[in-house]
Design a protein around this motif. Structure first.
Motif, PDB file in Angstrom:
ATOM      1  N   MET A  87     -10.860 -12.886  -0.893  1.00 15.08           N
ATOM      2  CA  MET A  87     -11.528 -11.527  -0.281  1.00 15.08           C
ATOM      3  C   MET A  87     -11.953 -10.473  -1.457  1.00 15.08           C
ATOM      4  O   MET A  87     -11.768 -10.262  -2.560  1.00 15.08           O
ATOM      5  CB  MET A  87     -10.264 -10.521   0.387  1.00 15.08           C
ATOM      6  N   ARG A  88     -13.235 -10.334  -1.135  1.00 10.09           N
ATOM      7  CA  ARG A  88     -14.031  -9.350  -1.925  1.00 10.09           C
ATOM      8  C   ARG A  88     -13.811  -7.897  -1.936  1.00 10.09           C
ATOM      9  O   ARG A  88     -13.769  -7.327  -2.755  1.00 10.09           O
ATOM     10  CB  ARG A  88     -15.561  -9.523  -1.433  1.00 10.09           C
ATOM     11  N   ASN A  89     -13.140  -7.406  -1.005  1.00 12.77           N
ATOM     12  CA  ASN A  89     -13.036  -5.796  -0.820  1.00 12.77           C
ATOM     13  C   ASN A  89     -11.437  -5.763  -0.984  1.00 12.77           C
ATOM     14  O   ASN A  89     -10.729  -4.997  -0.236  1.00 12.77           O
ATOM     15  CB  ASN A  89     -13.341  -5.543   0.775  1.00 12.77           C
ATOM     16  N   VAL A  90     -10.953  -6.084  -1.995  1.00 12.84           N
ATOM     17  CA  VAL A  90      -9.483  -5.814  -2.547  1.00 12.84           C
ATOM     18  C   VAL A  90      -9.624  -5.199  -3.826  1.00 12.84           C
ATOM     19  O   VAL A  90     -10.365  -5.368  -4.787  1.00 12.84           O
ATOM     20  CB  VAL A  90      -8.581  -7.141  -2.711  1.00 12.84           C
ATOM     21  N   TRP A  91      -9.105  -3.952  -4.132  1.00 14.33           N
ATOM     22  CA  TRP A  91      -9.276  -3.020  -5.196  1.00 14.33           C
ATOM     23  C   TRP A  91      -8.105  -2.986  -6.054  1.00 14.33           C
ATOM     24  O   TRP A  91      -7.924  -3.640  -6.917  1.00 14.33           O
ATOM     25  CB  TRP A  91      -9.787  -1.599  -4.757  1.00 14.33           C
ATOM     26  N   PHE A  92      -7.067  -2.243  -5.544  1.00  9.88           N
ATOM     27  CA  PHE A  92      -6.017  -2.043  -6.290  1.00  9.88           C
ATOM     28  C   PHE A  92      -4.528  -2.379  -5.802  1.00  9.88           C
ATOM     29  O   PHE A  92      -4.440  -2.169  -4.420  1.00  9.88           O
ATOM     30  CB  PHE A  92      -5.623  -0.352  -6.508  1.00  9.88           C
ATOM     31  N   LEU A  93      -3.624  -3.064  -6.598  1.00  6.59           N
ATOM     32  CA  LEU A  93      -2.609  -3.580  -6.028  1.00  6.59           C
ATOM     33  C   LEU A  93      -1.333  -2.815  -7.106  1.00  6.59           C
ATOM     34  O   LEU A  93      -1.205  -3.192  -8.276  1.00  6.59           O
ATOM     35  CB  LEU A  93      -2.515  -5.058  -6.076  1.00  6.59           C
ATOM     36  N   PRO A  94      -0.652  -1.888  -6.544  1.00  7.85           N
ATOM     37  CA  PRO A  94       0.061  -0.949  -7.313  1.00  7.85           C
ATOM     38  C   PRO A  94       1.776  -1.824  -7.265  1.00  7.85           C
ATOM     39  O   PRO A  94       1.949  -2.597  -6.365  1.00  7.85           O
ATOM     40  CB  PRO A  94       0.483   0.301  -6.822  1.00  7.85           C
ATOM     41  N   SER A  95       2.500  -1.670  -8.371  1.00  3.65           N
ATOM     42  CA  SER A  95       3.909  -1.930  -7.949  1.00  3.65           C
ATOM     43  C   SER A  95       4.445  -1.174  -7.111  1.00  3.65           C
ATOM     44  O   SER A  95       3.921  -0.062  -6.713  1.00  3.65           O
ATOM     45  CB  SER A  95       4.575  -1.753  -9.424  1.00  3.65           C
ATOM     46  N   ILE A  96       5.424  -1.219  -6.800  1.00  2.00           N
ATOM     47  CA  ILE A  96       6.312  -0.634  -5.842  1.00  2.00           C
ATOM     48  C   ILE A  96       6.639   0.807  -6.323  1.00  2.00           C
ATOM     49  O   ILE A  96       6.548   1.841  -5.766  1.00  2.00           O
ATOM     50  CB  ILE A  96       7.658  -1.047  -5.253  1.00  2.00           C
ATOM     51  N   ASP A  97       7.237   0.600  -7.759  1.00  2.00           N
ATOM     52  CA  ASP A  97       7.438   2.064  -8.305  1.00  2.00           C
ATOM     53  C   ASP A  97       6.250   2.898  -8.609  1.00  2.00           C
ATOM     54  O   ASP A  97       6.367   4.229  -8.440  1.00  2.00           O
ATOM     55  CB  ASP A  97       8.030   1.776  -9.593  1.00  2.00           C
ATOM     56  N   ALA A  98       4.945   2.456  -8.724  1.00  5.14           N
ATOM     57  CA  ALA A  98       3.850   3.197  -9.120  1.00  5.14           C
ATOM     58  C   ALA A  98       3.477   3.634  -7.736  1.00  5.14           C
ATOM     59  O   ALA A  98       2.939   4.649  -7.746  1.00  5.14           O
ATOM     60  CB  ALA A  98       2.844   2.090  -9.458  1.00  5.14           C
ATOM     61  N   LEU A  99       3.768   2.958  -6.595  1.00  2.29           N
ATOM     62  CA  LEU A  99       3.383   3.287  -5.200  1.00  2.29           C
ATOM     63  C   LEU A  99       4.432   4.566  -4.711  1.00  2.29           C
ATOM     64  O   LEU A  99       3.774   5.616  -4.266  1.00  2.29           O
ATOM     65  CB  LEU A  99       3.391   2.378  -4.259  1.00  2.29           C
ATOM     66  N   LYS A 100       5.462   4.599  -5.307  1.00  2.00           N
ATOM     67  CA  LYS A 100       6.289   5.828  -5.063  1.00  2.00           C
ATOM     68  C   LYS A 100       6.058   7.060  -5.779  1.00  2.00           C
ATOM     69  O   LYS A 100       6.052   7.837  -5.183  1.00  2.00           O
ATOM     70  CB  LYS A 100       7.790   5.556  -5.455  1.00  2.00           C
ATOM     71  N   VAL A 101       5.548   6.647  -6.990  1.00  2.00           N
ATOM     72  CA  VAL A 101       4.850   7.876  -7.872  1.00  2.00           C
ATOM     73  C   VAL A 101       3.703   8.608  -6.996  1.00  2.00           C
ATOM     74  O   VAL A 101       3.492   9.603  -6.763  1.00  2.00           O
ATOM     75  CB  VAL A 101       4.514   7.281  -9.225  1.00  2.00           C
TER      76      VAL A 101
END
Length: 327
Positions: free
Chosen positions: A250-264
């Motif tokens: 996929m060309r249009n993927v940017w940021f994949l956070p960890s679960i903990d980062a997403l919670k922040v």
């Protein structure tokens, strides 16, 4: 003479009257008019004509709570079943489902019912709620939301083939409490009114994920619930992977956070009661090519010698569902 899609949107506007969403009418009709003038897909009118060829049927059952199943084979003639199958195949590829229309199995790329089964036990009851599905695809999960008792379900997605697929199913169900609008979240005024907002499989496509999460928050009333499903990676609260030029092709993927980062991220934006309720590595049984989606699928995007990695060498797709409350 009204165009087919004029009726769709007029019905939607009518549904908003005398609801907590009525102020959406300040901007929505003008946006839809703009869309009709400027943004119609080259195949759109052909798709609309094909929709109108779908025969009117009288389904003996409409099941939305455990699946999306409409009618039985014996409700229609063998000729009608072949006719409906041929017309629905004109709207390929079908990515989100499955749907069962008079025992015609639309075997979609994704087993979206599996995702719903993982999500639904962990969210607040949808009974009598107004619900928004951001990036709703063909509308599979919208039907399941309706089957869970939602009072009004609204989906937004700019992909016009998905709009057509939604209305192909709606041709058989004909429910006045569910509507699809060909908009992106960036076009939405801050409604601050929905009881529940779903965003499943969208965050990683956004160049500015924080702004996107803020836009989701602006659609919720205070105390409303966000249901967020997205790709994640292993790590601590500081871990965020930025995808390369491609991720799983996929060309249009940017940021994949960890679960903990997403919670922040969610906490910084003012969400509370943030919980990760499901983590799941996408299997080759959940996402695959089918007779109704003949393009490449997940198995073509993973390293054939190591299925824990994408073909580019990144971690294979792992998805988490987080539930949070707008403070």
């Amino acid at each position: 003479m009204s165009r087919l899609y004029d009726v769709w949107f007029a019905d939607c506007y009518q549904s908003l009257l005398n609801t907590p969403l009525a102020h959406w009418l300040q901007t929505l009709p003008a946006q839809i008019e703009q869309w009709q003038r400027n943004d119609l897909h080259g195949e759109f009118y052909k798709w609309c004509k094909l929709l109108q060829k779908i025969p009117q049927t009288h389904p003996s059952i409409i099941e939305l709570s455990d699946s999306v199943r409409v009618g039985k084979a014996e409700d229609i003639t063998e000729y009608q079943q072949k006719q409906i199958t041929g017309l629905l195949k004109q709207f390929m590829p079908w990515r989100k489902g499955p749907f069962f229309i008079h025992d015609i199995h639309i075997d979609t790329e994704w087993r979206s019912d599996w995702k719903w089964d993982r999500v639904s036990p962990h969210i607040s009851s949808l009974k009598d709620r107004f619900v928004l599905d951001v990036g709703c695809g063909s509308g599979y999960h919208m039907w399941r939301m309706l089957g869970s008792g939602a009072k009004g379900v609204y989906g937004i997605d700019p992909t016009q083939l998905f709009l057509i697929q939604f209305h192909a199913i709606q041709q058989f169900i004909k429910n006045e409490h569910i509507h699809f609008l060909p908009l992106g979240i960036e076009q939405m005024q801050p409604l601050n009114a929905f009881d529940t907002v779903f965003s499943m499989g969208v965050l990683y496509h956004r160049r500015d994920p924080i702004n996107f999460l803020s836009q989701l928050k602006q659609q919720l009333r205070k105390g409303g619930e966000l249901v967020l499903e997205t790709l994640v990676v292993e790590g601590d609260e500081k871990t965020v992977m930025m995808a390369g030029e491609r991720y799983a092709q996929m060309r249009n993927v940017w940021f994949l956070p960890s679960i903990d980062a997403l919670k922040v991220w969610l906490s910084r934006l003012g969400f509370v009661n943030i919980k990760a309720v499901d983590v799941n590595t996408t299997s080759l049984d959940e996402q695959r090519s089918t007779e109704w989606m003949t393009n490449n699928s997940l198995k073509d995007f993973l390293d054939p010698d190591d299925l824990s990695k994408t073909i580019e060498g990144a971690p294979a797709p792992k998805r988490a569902v987080l539930v949070a409350t707008r403070n």
